[in-house]
Design a protein around this motif. Structure first.
Motif, PDB file in Angstrom:
ATOM      1  N   PHE A  10      27.430  21.187  -7.981  1.00 25.95           N
ATOM      2  CA  PHE A  10      26.427  22.152  -7.061  1.00 25.95           C
ATOM      3  C   PHE A  10      25.345  21.339  -6.556  1.00 25.95           C
ATOM      4  O   PHE A  10      24.909  20.271  -7.155  1.00 25.95           O
ATOM      5  CB  PHE A  10      26.217  23.385  -7.567  1.00 25.95           C
ATOM      6  CG  PHE A  10      25.905  24.133  -6.581  1.00 25.95           C
ATOM      7  CD1 PHE A  10      24.520  24.590  -6.426  1.00 25.95           C
ATOM      8  CD2 PHE A  10      26.764  24.978  -6.066  1.00 25.95           C
ATOM      9  CE1 PHE A  10      24.201  25.405  -5.040  1.00 25.95           C
ATOM     10  CE2 PHE A  10      26.559  25.788  -4.852  1.00 25.95           C
ATOM     11  CZ  PHE A  10      25.022  25.995  -4.462  1.00 25.95           C
ATOM     12  N   GLY A  12      22.416  19.167  -5.710  1.00 21.97           N
ATOM     13  CA  GLY A  12      21.429  19.063  -6.880  1.00 21.97           C
ATOM     14  C   GLY A  12      21.558  19.063  -8.529  1.00 21.97           C
ATOM     15  O   GLY A  12      20.566  19.140  -9.290  1.00 21.97           O
ATOM     16  N   SER A  13      22.774  19.135  -8.774  1.00 21.72           N
ATOM     17  CA  SER A  13      23.025  19.470 -10.219  1.00 21.72           C
ATOM     18  C   SER A  13      23.084  18.224 -10.874  1.00 21.72           C
ATOM     19  O   SER A  13      23.016  18.270 -12.462  1.00 21.72           O
ATOM     20  CB  SER A  13      24.530  19.821 -10.368  1.00 21.72           C
ATOM     21  OG  SER A  13      25.395  19.044  -9.462  1.00 21.72           O
ATOM     22  N   ASP A  39      27.634  12.470   1.586  1.00 22.08           N
ATOM     23  CA  ASP A  39      26.637  13.598   1.531  1.00 22.08           C
ATOM     24  C   ASP A  39      26.321  14.262   2.928  1.00 22.08           C
ATOM     25  O   ASP A  39      26.610  13.635   3.881  1.00 22.08           O
ATOM     26  CB  ASP A  39      25.234  12.722   1.062  1.00 22.08           C
ATOM     27  CG  ASP A  39      24.255  13.831   0.134  1.00 22.08           C
ATOM     28  OD1 ASP A  39      23.505  13.309  -0.380  1.00 22.08           O
ATOM     29  OD2 ASP A  39      24.681  14.992   0.292  1.00 22.08           O
ATOM     30  N   GLU A  91      31.620  10.164  -5.020  1.00 20.57           N
ATOM     31  CA  GLU A  91      30.619  11.373  -5.320  1.00 20.57           C
ATOM     32  C   GLU A  91      30.545  12.224  -4.312  1.00 20.57           C
ATOM     33  O   GLU A  91      30.370  11.764  -2.862  1.00 20.57           O
ATOM     34  CB  GLU A  91      28.847  10.671  -5.384  1.00 20.57           C
ATOM     35  CG  GLU A  91      28.280  11.652  -5.533  1.00 20.57           C
ATOM     36  CD  GLU A  91      26.631  11.619  -5.745  1.00 20.57           C
ATOM     37  OE1 GLU A  91      26.209  10.431  -5.974  1.00 20.57           O
ATOM     38  OE2 GLU A  91      25.692  12.455  -5.500  1.00 20.57           O
ATOM     39  N   GLY A  94      27.601  18.585  -2.455  1.00 14.61           N
ATOM     40  CA  GLY A  94      27.296  19.518  -3.462  1.00 14.61           C
ATOM     41  C   GLY A  94      27.915  20.831  -3.155  1.00 14.61           C
ATOM     42  O   GLY A  94      27.901  21.828  -3.812  1.00 14.61           O
ATOM     43  N   ARG A 152      20.530  18.490 -17.225  1.00 13.30           N
ATOM     44  CA  ARG A 152      19.169  19.062 -17.539  1.00 13.30           C
ATOM     45  C   ARG A 152      19.038  19.890 -19.084  1.00 13.30           C
ATOM     46  O   ARG A 152      18.453  20.603 -19.252  1.00 13.30           O
ATOM     47  CB  ARG A 152      18.728  20.176 -16.532  1.00 13.30           C
ATOM     48  CG  ARG A 152      18.301  19.642 -15.286  1.00 13.30           C
ATOM     49  CD  ARG A 152      17.775  20.482 -14.230  1.00 13.30           C
ATOM     50  NE  ARG A 152      17.412  19.772 -13.093  1.00 13.30           N
ATOM     51  CZ  ARG A 152      18.252  19.511 -12.142  1.00 13.30           C
ATOM     52  NH1 ARG A 152      19.590  19.880 -12.123  1.00 13.30           N
ATOM     53  NH2 ARG A 152      17.837  19.121 -10.987  1.00 13.30           N
ATOM     54  N   VAL A 155      15.571  20.012 -20.384  1.00 14.10           N
ATOM     55  CA  VAL A 155      14.653  21.114 -19.991  1.00 14.10           C
ATOM     56  C   VAL A 155      14.983  22.445 -20.490  1.00 14.10           C
ATOM     57  O   VAL A 155      14.260  23.226 -20.089  1.00 14.10           O
ATOM     58  CB  VAL A 155      14.184  20.856 -18.392  1.00 14.10           C
ATOM     59  CG1 VAL A 155      13.583  19.659 -18.108  1.00 14.10           C
ATOM     60  CG2 VAL A 155      15.388  20.989 -17.834  1.00 14.10           C
TER      61      VAL A 155
HETATM   62  N1  LIG Z   1      15.192  16.830 -16.120  1.00 16.89           N
HETATM   63  C1  LIG Z   1      16.293  16.418 -15.821  1.00 16.89           C
HETATM   64  N2  LIG Z   1      16.584  16.010 -14.100  1.00 16.89           N
HETATM   65  C2  LIG Z   1      17.482  16.004 -13.617  1.00 16.89           C
HETATM   66  C3  LIG Z   1      18.649  15.650 -14.629  1.00 16.89           C
HETATM   67  N3  LIG Z   1      19.865  15.438 -13.720  1.00 16.89           N
HETATM   68  C4  LIG Z   1      19.168  15.279 -12.341  1.00 16.89           C
HETATM   69  N4  LIG Z   1      17.924  15.735 -12.408  1.00 16.89           N
HETATM   70  C5  LIG Z   1      16.963  15.888 -11.256  1.00 16.89           C
HETATM   71  O1  LIG Z   1      17.358  16.703 -10.333  1.00 16.89           O
HETATM   72  C6  LIG Z   1      17.313  16.232  -9.108  1.00 16.89           C
HETATM   73  C7  LIG Z   1      18.516  16.151  -8.549  1.00 16.89           C
HETATM   74  O2  LIG Z   1      19.405  15.162  -8.953  1.00 16.89           O
HETATM   75  P1  LIG Z   1      20.289  14.211  -8.301  1.00 16.89           P
HETATM   76  O3  LIG Z   1      20.926  13.537  -9.460  1.00 16.89           O
HETATM   77  O4  LIG Z   1      19.858  13.692  -7.011  1.00 16.89           O
HETATM   78  O5  LIG Z   1      21.375  15.545  -7.862  1.00 16.89           O
HETATM   79  P2  LIG Z   1      22.900  15.558  -7.088  1.00 16.89           P
HETATM   80  O6  LIG Z   1      23.746  16.218  -7.543  1.00 16.89           O
HETATM   81  O7  LIG Z   1      23.250  14.094  -6.863  1.00 16.89           O
HETATM   82  O8  LIG Z   1      22.099  16.100  -5.661  1.00 16.89           O
HETATM   83  P3  LIG Z   1      22.884  16.302  -4.253  1.00 16.89           P
HETATM   84  O9  LIG Z   1      23.723  14.932  -3.915  1.00 16.89           O
HETATM   85  O10 LIG Z   1      21.782  16.685  -3.242  1.00 16.89           O
HETATM   86  O11 LIG Z   1      23.876  17.293  -4.380  1.00 16.89           O
HETATM   87  C8  LIG Z   1      16.534  14.997  -9.170  1.00 16.89           C
HETATM   88  O12 LIG Z   1      15.182  14.995  -8.977  1.00 16.89           O
HETATM   89  C9  LIG Z   1      16.842  14.480 -10.634  1.00 16.89           C
HETATM   90  O13 LIG Z   1      15.914  13.482 -10.886  1.00 16.89           O
HETATM   91  C10 LIG Z   1      18.402  15.831 -16.239  1.00 16.89           C
HETATM   92  O14 LIG Z   1      19.632  15.849 -16.642  1.00 16.89           O
HETATM   93  N5  LIG Z   1      17.345  16.374 -16.319  1.00 16.89           N
END
Ligand SMILES: Nc1nc2c(ncn2[C@@H]2O[C@H](COP(=O)(O)OP(=O)(O)OP(=O)(O)O)[C@@H](O)[C@H]2O)c(=O)[nH]1
Length: 322
Positions: A10, A12-13, A39, A91, A94, A152, A155
């Motif tokens: 999803f 930002g996942s 993207d 990749e 989302g 995450r 967290v």
């Molecule tokens: N604390 C924490 N932050 C995370 C983790 N994974 C991703 N983030 C944060 O979440 C935000 C989005 O992460 P991305 O890796 O860009 O997510 P994405 O799925 O590629 O996003 P889209 O391509 O926009 O869908 C960033 O600010 C990351 O730093 C994690 O395991 N821990």
């Protein structure tokens, strides 16, 4: 053959973040990853974040790769340099419909040098199933994954991680719950095995068969152990009764999420028809392709998370006899 990996999750996942860890791991194991990023708007942003980790990266901006940017993705993959030890990593954006994308990549005729796609789904450990009306999409994106990575975890507490795992089981997400190291090790193993398969195929060249369906090996089953998707191609009788064949398609097992192929009916023996069955709720459809299509052998292709081969063969033999 080159392994084809699809990263889904999803918005930002954590897909890009995961790749930032995975790509160096793969490199350290002798694998050369080449990345395609899709993207919304500007895929170059994510690509930029990953440029340092891969020798080749392409960005596809715009609609989802399983619909609007489909041709661009396919042509990117078609021009892929299949060098030894390489692996293609896509990749997705989302909101990708993973099932549709995997189906498209599995069936696309120009991609036969790739293995069936291996899907890795990123699950946001903090937000999993807390997305209200997007919960269904989030679940769908995980359902077909071979590997599920929970992000995450740093967290959330251990109790929440267990809750997420339990919820994944409840929603029949059958992929292995993995971390970066496990995924990297697994992909390195797949790359090694894929190069052995390629070498064998080169040795066998000349037997006259389509090697993914080589009858000389006694199977026509295009199956990939590392993916939860498999497909099978089965021969159909020369002529079938339209009503019997339609009833067979309507009653396909739930595990078959897609069926298509070529058929000829007793009622119109001169004509060939392409049949299409999208899901269990939609009626089968038939489109005439005339008297002399390129492929002139009646056949059926079934795709799904698990293919009940015996039941399908049994079903075909039953309507063949009628
Ligand atoms: N604390 C924490 N932050 C995370 C983790 N994974 C991703 N983030 C944060 O979440 C935000 C989005 O992460 P991305 O890796 O860009 O997510 P994405 O799925 O590629 O996003 P889209 O391509 O926009 O869908 C960033 O600010 C990351 O730093 C994690 O395991 N821990």
């Amino acid at each position: 053959m080159t392994p084809l990996v699809v990263i889904v999750g999803f918005l930002g996942s954590g897909k890009t973040t995961f790749l930032k860890s995975l790509l160096p791991e793969l490199k350290s194991q002798g694998v050369a990853p080449k990345v395609i990023i899709n993207d919304y708007q500007n895929a170059g942003v994510d690509a930029e974040q990953l440029r340092a980790f891969t020798e080749e990266i392409r960005a596809i901006s715009g609609d989802c790769v399983c619909c609007g940017s489909r041709e661009e993705l396919v042509s990117s993959l078609e021009s892929f340099q299949h060098t030894p030890g390489s692996i293609a990593v896509v990749e997705t954006n989302g909101t990708t419909d993973a099932e549709q994308l995997i189906e498209m990549l599995s069936l696309e005729p120009g991609l036969e040098k790739f293995t069936l796609p291996i899907q890795i789904s990123l699950i946001d450990g903090k937000r999993w199933q807390k997305r209200f009306w997007h919960n269904a999409l989030e679940r769908e994106q995980a359902r077909t994954a071979a590997h599920v990575v929970i992000s995450r975890q740093d967290v959330v507490d251990a109790k929440r991680v267990e809750e997420v795992k339990e919820s994944l089981r409840e929603h029949k997400v059958r992929g292995q719950i993995s971390d970066v190291a496990t995924v990297a090790a697994e992909l390195a193993r797949v790359v090694a095995r894929a190069s052995i398969v390629s070498a064998r195929l080169v040795e066998k060249a000349g037997c006259g068969c389509d090697h993914d369906h080589c009858e000389h090996e006694g199977h026509s089953h295009h199956h990939h152990q590392d993916s939860h998707f498999s497909s099978i191609e089965l021969a159909l009788p020369e002529l079938v009764k339209k009503s019997d064949f339609s009833a067979f398609l309507r009653g396909l097992p739930d595990e078959v999420i897609r069926a298509k192929g070529l058929v000829r009916f007793i009622e119109e023996p001169e004509e060939f028809f392409v049949f299409q069955k999208v899901d269990r709720f939609e009626e089968p459809q038939f489109f005439s392709v005339g008297k002399e299509p390129t492929v002139r052998v009646p056949l059926a292709l079934f795709i799904g998370p698990e293919i009940p081969e015996d039941r399908l063969r049994d079903g075909i033999s039953r309507f063949s006899e009628s």
